[in-house]
Enzyme design. Structure first.
Site: not given
Lengths: 753, 161, 328
Positions: A252, A647, A654, A720
């Site tokens: 991260f 994908n 995510q 993000e």
């Protein structure tokens, strides 16, 4: 790390399919080996001793008791440790200098620059001995006055320079005047606390020297930068540093620079002549790895009677460390989101005697969007407008701050789809109108935004006579599914089954990747894959055309299709195996190495031509307990415009991960730094509250899946954008549920009592 | 140093250790069983979860010497439909908390089968709320919670009832 | 962690003798002590592992009460049918007290002696009179969101962290202790001390005193535990309420009320109980009683919210219990 793909017989493209993670079986069976899980004969264990003052000098350091513990091999302090070469200063000519996390030369100075700075390391035969002996090192200090209280120091902030290539400032028109003239306005002050990454894998280094060759098992987000940094610090050639990092247990942003642990581990291994493992304690991670800056922010908006924005002012104060850190682009997203004729965006910062701040998931945007999107919501309340309608009305056609065109912009579509699927139109616009037992229920929205960027990445593809393709790239796997998505792209580009693709990654012996930072890795490596595939196919065609009787003779690559493990045109073709066999070759390789200079030039040109970003609409439903103020996020939908999704399975994860970290920031996360001492008072997962299972409902994510014409395969980075806008969506939902506007994160229950 | 014996994943192990060595460090550093992870070393994340005589525990807060004579199952000794379900539901990203999540889920399912309640029991059946509460001792910073709950629902649905 | 000697006695006499030695410490499930030892806060010379003792039974008492062995694991006690049926407040407190893994390890005896989570107690570099007598209290003007507001002193405002203890306090539990001088019974309300000028002395136990059991008197009515914290699960209480309530003809005939997260010990809310006993069971009465209990709160900027939070949580818990009573 090397992984072979699964079998499939489908002929549709692999890009766009929810392929299961190729490393999944290793991760669910305990076979995935992380950095602290590589054992060497004769390995020793190291433990750090941390300073307990914020600023001063070590007056005395007594290691006698520690040295006297049986099985202690060495206690290294500034009095006896071999000095490293000082950290290089930040230079735009060499981006690896970003890896310099602080300017402190650990164990080579008696100076203390932050509370928690490592001042000694104990090396022992066992971890237990090392840690116990570390507790026996006795220090006394000459303390110097330290500035550690952000809130107290914020009024002394000075203008801050933007991060290179990531502008956050803007001045257009006369924002202050327009605000004063506006019939409707809001002018709010916000605050956000420091955050820490809290990857579940603490930083851990296993360092082994063989002469002047250094091998490191290290969880790294940017292997090339770290490698170069270590070579400089230890005075050895870059080629003498090998970094092995096939699995990174979460990062991260926290594993993208050379923090003290890796340096001291390598130093201790060299000094003792032993392989050394230095696994940081959880508190050790807090004390030696920087986190997100705290901020205070002002957002002022002016609007005309119809809701058209006339003024946008967004300013921030954040902090760096006196020994390092950088601007976080807090006001950057405000450049891109609203069509406003008068804009003023600026950032100021203070330097504190604390550890450097650093990249943490969407640095700047994660907290900047909290303020901006809360203020937009509050303006909607003042005007009695629907907050989505207000945003739609002010959606820009060109970049509001820079005037460039957008390569891709579908926020309206995202809001429309989200409103429909979330049931926005059933929302009673009044605050506090919906109640379910003791729970007040509210809905809120906010916009997500993160710029799309790329960095150079080298990729080698090797085609074997048996039809398998090996992709080699030293990219990073921290949970994004890197190998899986790149294997999908290789399979499509080369026209081979996914099962024929092997991916090697996570090793400095491989061609250097872009870092896994700034949401750039997937698109950057994909660009390398596409370029290398083209080179490889061109070489194959050249080989084929040399062979007499080849059906590819006289053909151009542009006329051919790569499919069925070969190159084909409507009248015929040849398999790769046939081409190689006819040429008497057992393999063929193509290596793509981008030029850094060309890349930077291109980026500079592009940034003047257009603005590219991932965006989205975040929808949140909260329940607030009327008695206790407890807040539960009960529903979520994020609709994203992130270009092509390679994908759907890993992309959804995510995006969800970003949203969940955003919910943590909204409701519970904060690093508590004592304003008297600069000491982190909750350096633990017990007291720094990241969301747990019970905090997180089903998170619905959706995307528009329209390719961006300017990016590889039309994709945007997605690591993000998910976190941006989240805290605002939560705050806006709470505003709807309770009528209360909370401007200070985290929104803990006491703020609603 | 004390000699202790444990059965780890079906094989008998004996080792000489100091009493201060945790079960987690005994497994990872002495026996090379690195499936259980160290995330916090203080019972705050669950990455170290193993099954001791079938019950899930935090190996980081267990002194190995207290588990002399016990059967320890780590992820390496697990062969369970949950593993495949975690892959199918994408119940992880980085994979570091995963061994703990899976061992915890196995222990949790047997607790549920044995009729042990949770703080939200009354909600009827092993629904999402039950699973979330019972799994809250396993932190996933990547935020794979939905996939984890989905995998457990899937397996519990087909397996446990 | 400092090296230590380890003994595992198999009878209580031997355990008490070993525990009475200077520098000895009893070890149960380890969930608190091992953590504190690793942090260097506890540094015993000898660890006396009591988990080999025969103290793991839960037995019915002839008077209708329950006797709980000190080594019963939290998860087993929470799942015990009798506890769930007769003392739901206890089961609920245990279940909200920790993760499943920790509950499988933690014992009743250990939980009674759980130590505070005050951040300054945990930080070696900070002043803490509890950890280092005479060093001062950095929590007074520091981060004290988690700290206590009732029963505090100028030397210590650390809150007691246990959930189980709050429920047991409300249930009038009695602790059975065996020491070098024999066996004695201590009401739980008298086991823990307030900090005063000696916050490092947390209980009335002497070296070698081993908690062997907890006894509960006959259950008297409907009871519940309500915990309020910064996450939906797996966090220490900001405020918790253990309550037992019996109502007949609209009047309170039995009330038990204890608070967690607000005091240096599990806090029996006697003032509130006295105000409520015999009176009406309505929201106004609940609120008056709660406010009276909290009238003596000594707050700091970081924990002042606990007055309102505790008041509201008491009211909400009693309201819920009275509604359940009415529904029945």
């Amino acid at each position: 790390m090397s992984i072979q793909t699964e079998t499939t017989t489908d002929t549709a493209p692999y890009v766009g399919r929810p392929v299961e993670r190729l490393d999944g079986p290793a991760k669910v069976s305990g076979q995935a080996r992380f950095a602290a899980e590589n054992h060497y004969p004769d390995m020793a264990y190291a433990a750090l001793v941390h300073a307990t003052i914020a600023r001063g000098r070590i007056a005395a350091i007594d290691t006698a008791a520690a040295c006297a513990v049986p099985d202690v091999i060495a206690v290294l302090t500034h009095e006896n440790a071999p000095a490293m070469i000082p950290a290089p200063k930040l230079s735009l000519l060499d981006l690896s200098t970003v890896a310099s996390a602080t300017s402190v030369n650990y164990l080579a100075t008696d100076e203390v620059h932050w509370n928690g700075q490592p001042v000694a390391v104990v090396v022992a035969e066992t971890w237990e001995t090392a840690r116990h002996a570390a507790s026996l090192v006795d220090l006394s200090y000459e303390e110097l006055p330290a500035v550690v209280d952000f809130a107290a120091e914020a009024p002394n902030a000075v203008p801050e320079r933007s991060m290179p290539l990531m502008p956050s400032k803007a001045d257009k028109g006369k924002a202050a005047q327009a605000l004063a003239d506006a019939p409707f306005s809001v002018d709010l002050q916000f605050s956000t606390p420091p955050h820490n990454h809290n990857a579940i894998e603490p930083h851990a280094t296993t360092a082994v020297w063989d002469g002047d060759q250094l091998t490191l098992h290290e969880p790294a987000q940017n292997i090339p930068w770290l490698r170069k940094h270590l070579a400089k610090r230890f005075g050895i050639p870059e080629e003498a540093v090998r970094i092995i990092s096939p699995f990174v247990g979460g990062a991260f942003g926290g594993k993208s620079r050379a923090w003290p642990g890796v340096l001291i581990a390598a130093m201790a291994a060299r000094a003792t002549g032993r392989p050394v493992r230095l696994a940081l304690t959880r508190a050790g991670v807090y004390h030696t790895v920087g986190g997100r800056t705290p901020s205070t922010q002002r957002v002022a908006l002016g609007a005309d009677a119809q809701g058209k924005l006339t003024a946008l002012i967004h300013t921030s104060v954040s902090r760096t460390g006196r020994v390092g850190g950088m601007a976080e682009p807090i006001t950057a997203a405000s450049r891109h989101l609203y069509a406003v004729p008068n804009i003023h965006l600026s950032q100021r910062s203070v330097e504190l005697d604390l550890l450097s701040n650093t990249f943490m998931r969407a640095p700047g945007e994660a907290i900047g969007t909290f303020a901006l999107e809360s203020a937009v919501d509050e303006l909607a309340w003042r005007m009695g407008m629907d907050p989505i309608a207000l945003r739609m009305l002010n959606e820009p056609d060109r970049d509001p701050a820079g005037g460039q065109r957008f390569t891709h912009r579908m926020l309206r579509e995202a809001y429309t789809r989200g409103a429909e699927n979330f049931g926005w139109h059933q929302r009673d616009p009044r605050a506090g109108a919906r109640r379910d037992g003791p729970w007040l229920v509210g809905m809120g929205v906010a916009t997500a935004y993160h710029p799309s960027m790329r960095m150079p990445a080298s990729v080698t593809l090797r085609l074997h006579a048996d039809g398998t393709v090996v992709m080699r790239c030293g990219m990073h796997e921290m949970g994004m599914g890197s190998a899986t998505v790149q294997a999908q792209i290789v399979a499509d580009e080369m026209g081979v089954p996914l099962a024929s693709v092997h991916v090697e990654y996570g090793d400095s012996d491989l061609p250097p990747s872009a870092g896994a930072i700034g949401s750039v890795q997937t698109a950057s490596v994909a660009a390398g894959v596409i370029a290398a595939s083209t080179m490889l196919k061109r070489s194959l065609l050249t080989l084929a055309r040399r062979a007499p009787g080849s059906p590819l003779r006289g053909r151009k690559l542009e006329d051919l299709q790569a499919r069925d493990s070969g190159l084909h045109h409507p009248d015929g073709g040849q398999t790769y195996a046939e081409i190689l066999s006819a040429a008497g070759r057992d393999h063929l390789e193509a290596a793509f190495k981008p030029s850094m200079l060309g890349f930077v030039a291109r980026m500079a040109i592009d940034s003047r031509r257009w603005v590219t970003g991932a965006s989205g609409a975040q929808f949140c439903e909260v329940r607030v307990n009327a008695d206790t103020g407890e807040i539960r996020v009960s529903r979520w939908l994020g609709v994203f415009d992130v270009g092509t999704v390679i994908n759907p399975r890993t992309a959804a994860s995510q995006l969800r991960g970003g949203i969940i970290m955003g919910i943590g920031a909204a409701l519970s996360e904060q690093t508590l730094i004592d304003g008297r001492t600069g000491r982190i008072m909750n350096p633990s997962l017990s007291e720094y509250h990241v969301p747990v299972h019970a905090d997180i409902p089903h998170i619905d994510v959706d995307w528009l899946n329209e390719p961006d014409p300017t990016t590889p395969l039309g994709m945007h980075g997605i690591g993000e954008v998910g976190i941006t806008g989240v805290a605002a969506a939560v705050a806006n939902a709470i505003r709807h549920a309770t009528g209360k506007r909370v401007v200070d994160l985290p929104i803990t229950l006491d703020k609603l009592l | 140093m004390t000699l202790i014996r444990m059965n780890v994943n079906g094989s008998a192990k004996s080792l000489e250790i100091e009493p201060r060595v945790s079960l987690l460090d005994a497994l990872r550093e002495r026996l090379g069983v690195t499936g259980p992870k160290k995330g916090c070393d203080q019972g705050a994340c669950g990455a170290c979860t193993v099954l001791a005589d079938g019950r899930r525990i935090n190996a980081c807060l267990a002194l190995a010497i207290q588990y002399d004579g016990c059967q320890i199952t780590t992820i390496e000794g697990v062969d369970h439909p949950l593993q495949e379900a975690f892959v199918r539901h994408d119940g992880f990203q980085c994979g570091y908390c995963t061994p703990g999540q899976i061992c915890s889920a196995i222990g949790m399912l047997s607790e549920y089968e044995a009729g042990m309640p949770s703080a939200v029991t009354d909600s009827g059946g092993l629904g999402e709320a039950e699973i979330r509460e019972r799994m809250s001792g396993n932190v996933c910073r990547c935020g794979a919670y939905n996939g984890i709950v989905g995998a457990i629902m899937d397996v519990a649905g087909s397996d446990a009832r | 962690m400092k090296p230590f000697a380890y003994v595992k006695p198999v009878d209580i006499g031997a355990a008490v003798a070993a525990g009475a030695a200077p520098g000895a410490k009893f070890l149960g499930g380890g969930t608190n002590l091992v953590d504190l030892m690793r942090e260097g806060i506890e540094q015993p010379d000898t660890v006396v592992d009591v988990t080999g003792l025969p103290l793991s039974a839960v037995d019915d008492l002839p008077n209708g009460g329950l006797r709980i062995g000190a080594l019963v694991r939290n998860s087993d006690l929470a799942a015990d049918r009798r506890v769930r049926a007769r003392y739901p407040v206890l089961s609920q407190a245990l279940l909200s007290g920790a993760s499943g893994q920790l509950r499988n390890m933690a014992t009743v005896g250990g939980n009674l002696l759980q130590r505070t989570r005050c951040p300054y107690f945990y930080d070696e570099a900070s002043a803490c009179n509890k950890r280092d007598p005479g060093s001062g209290c950095d929590a007074l003007d520091g981060f004290n969101r988690s700290c206590a507001i009732l029963g505090v002193s100028d030397d210590c405002i650390a809150a007691h962290p246990s959930d189980m203890c709050v429920a047991l306090t409300a249930l009038d539990a009695v602790v059975e202790v065996t020491g070098t001088g024999g066996t004695r019974r201590i009401p739980l309300t008298e086991l823990h001390r307030l900090p005063g000028q000696t916050p490092h002395i947390e209980t009335d136990l002497a070296p070698g005193d081993l908690i062997t059991a907890v006894e509960l008197p006959t259950a008297t009515g409907n009871s519940a535990y309500r915990k309020v914290r910064d996450r939906a699960s797996y966090a220490f209480a900001l405020v918790s309420v253990a309550a037992g309530l019996q109502i007949e003809n609209g009047a309170v005939t039995d009330i038990r009320l204890a608070l967690g997260g607000v005091a240096p010990k599990p806090w029996r809310a006697r003032q509130a109980e006295q105000l409520l006993a015999g009176g009406p069971a309505d929201e106004a009465a609940f609120r008056r009683a709660a406010q009276a209990e909290l009238a003596s709160a000594a707050v700091r900027p970081g924990n002042a919210f606990k007055v309102a939070l505790a008041t509201n949580t008491i009211v909400a818990t009693l309201r819920e219990l009275s509604n359940e009573g009415t529904r029945r």
